[in-house]
Design a protein around this motif. Structure first.
Motif: not given
Length: 537
Positions: A218-228
């Protein structure tokens, strides 16, 4: 009339250190850089670049050591004292407007629980509370409440493996220049900058990097949310720290920090990221199929995929392992598949042999048969030194980490011996030693690593993660943490209630950090709303 550029000093120490290995890290291991050497290290600070020309950059001292054991108190005191003195010399000449705090975040020091915060506290005694501090960190670092308080802006890698290290450090510098030269709304600032707010949330999760790689969910989608979250109006930067799993300190855990001038935006953003991380806790899995060393070897020998990589993860020197645990090599040498008559071939990277054994190999020369004793000079908890007989396959001098490398062939195993420990992350690390993992000597490659670094990952036809013993054992409960906050996932699987994931608002270092309870909201919200409204006009 010319406008004075802000003067920004650079200082910091970085070392990822396991408290579960007997090795120790001393001052020379940091390979300190000073003054102009520091500027030369970073391409984005060179004259003629946007950032390089935006400020007057002054190097004090930075040092980044290969991960390993706890830093000695003497080493920390020596380097910290020099950093403080060099900053004092800069300040005696001119005002220091900003400081780039170039750290890792998982440095454990003898008799200190929060060494990065302590180092910054000492720096603050020289540069003063008015100097704006921007920190860049590894996502496997730890952000204590005190470290968050001492920094004004804090940013962190967003990928693991870390392909954005340079990008993150550049962002930390760009954030600092922006804060020193512009108002939050983008116009040129007059007078002292208004410092952003910091929403800090500790998350009771402590996982190894091999279970939180951003390559996979799940880290992939969690970290995708950081720049958002960072792109939301009123937010300046955002980050998630996984924390460092192989130290036993109260600060070790995951953390979210979001900075900005809009109180509602940063608290909502921080809480969004914290809840995403917590809600996914049961989904975090190892980045590859895993098992005991025997299970990994059986799978590799049965597979037609070549080369087949096996991570000897428990003694990974890039995670803090001592690098000289001989347990895995001892098991490999005892396997009948790798005896002299076998066609199965294996490369093992690597084991420190020390100067005496390396000297014997160098004196004997390529093609000679020698007997040497190697390994376990530091960490003999799991197995003792190994005496090996083999043929010298190749010799290489001048490596910046290993100093001298020797490949010793024993049976059908090609063992890389090093004078000093070295991580093996690149294809040329092997080909420079006349080893070709893609073709010859390529059945199996066993390397002391956790998740495969990009070049090895691309090279591997298949791979498994061996849950081997060592100072960075992936099976965390075997290590015996005693001082981390409890309950903590995955050490504790049963929870009576959901943890408190409300944002704690941390003041700038100019203001006191009040309250001893981490649940305290340390700044009166109305104060920050007033500041936000001032710049919204």
């Amino acid at each position: 009339m010319s406008t004075r550029k802000p003067l920004i000093a650079i200082a910091g120490l970085g070392c990822e250190t396991s408290t579960f290995t007997p090795s120790r890290t001393d001052a020379p291991a940091f390979r300190p850089k000073r003054g102009g050497e520091i500027i030369d290290t970073y391409s984005f600070l060179q004259e003629g670049t946007e950032l390089g020309d935006a400020a007057d950059w002054r190097g004090a001292l930075i040092g980044h050591a290969l991960p390993g054991g706890v830093v000695t108190k003497a080493a920390f005191e020596e380097l910290a004292e020099e950093i403080v003195e060099r900053l004092r010399l800069i300040k005696n000449i001119t005002r220091i407007d900003g400081l780039w705090f170039d750290i890792h975040g998982a440095m454990s020091v003898e008799d200190l629980d929060d060494s990065e915060a302590e180092l910054l506290r000492r720096i603050r005694t020289v540069v003063g509370p008015g100097t704006v501090v921007s920190a860049s960190m590894d996502l496997h670092g730890n952000v204590s409440r005190e470290l968050c308080h001492q920094t004004d802006i804090i940013t962190v890698f967003r990928t693991a493996p870390h392909i954005d290290e340079t990008e993150t450090k550049e962002r930390a510098c760009r954030n600092l220049v922006t804060l020193l030269t512009q108002k939050p709304g983008g116009s040129t600032a007059a007078g002292a900058p208004v410092l952003p707010l910091k929403a800090w949330i500790p998350i009771p999760i402590l996982l190894p990097g091999e279970q939180t790689s951003t390559r996979m969910e799940p880290a992939k989608h969690i970290y995708t949310a950081v720049p958002e979250v960072a792109a939301v109006p009123g937010v300046f930067d955002a980050g998630i720290w996984v924390g460092y799993a192989w130290a036993d300190e109260p600060r070790d855990r995951a953390v979210v920090v979001v900075t900005g001038w809009d109180l509602a935006a940063i608290t909502q953003g921080a809480e969004k990221l914290a809840h995403m991380f917590w809600d996914a806790r049961k989904e975090f899995q190892f980045v590859a199929p895993n098992g005991s060393l025997d299970e990994c070897l059986e799978a590799a020998l049965a597979s037609s995929a070549r080369p087949y990589f096996i991570s000897d993860s428990g003694d990974n020197p890039t995670a803090g392992g001592s690098g000289d645990v001989t347990w895995t090599l001892k098991q490999l040498l005892a396997r009948p598949e790798f005896q002299q008559s076998s066609d199965s071939r294996l490369i093992y990277a690597s084991i420190p042999a020390g100067p005496e054994a390396i000297g014997i190999a160098v004196e004997a020369g390529i093609g000679a048969t020698i007997t040497v004793t190697v390994g376990a000079a530091v960490d003999n908890i799991y197995a003792g030194p190994i005496t090996m007989e083999g043929n010298v396959h190749s010799i290489k001098h001048g490596d910046p980490d290993a100093i001298t490398e020797v490949v010793l062939q024993t049976g059908s195993i090609f063992v890389i011996l090093t004078e000093l420990r070295k991580p093996y992350h690149h294809e040329h690390d092997f080909t420079d030693l006349k080893l070709d993992p893609r073709h010859a000597q390529s059945d199996i490659v066993a390397v002391k690593i956790g998740y495969l670094e990009p070049e090895l990952y691309d090279m591997a036809a298949d791979w498994m993660l061996a849950l081997t013993p060592g100072g960075v054992d992936q099976h965390l409960v075997r290590l015996g943490h005693k001082r981390i906050h409890r309950p903590m996932w995955p050490f504790d699987k049963s929870w009576d209630k959901r943890p408190d994931l409300r944002a704690r608002v941390i003041p700038s270092s100019c203001q006191p950090l009040t309250g001893s309870n981490e649940a305290d909201l340390t700044v009166v919200a109305s104060m920050w709303r007033a500041a936000t409204m001032l710049f919204a006009r």
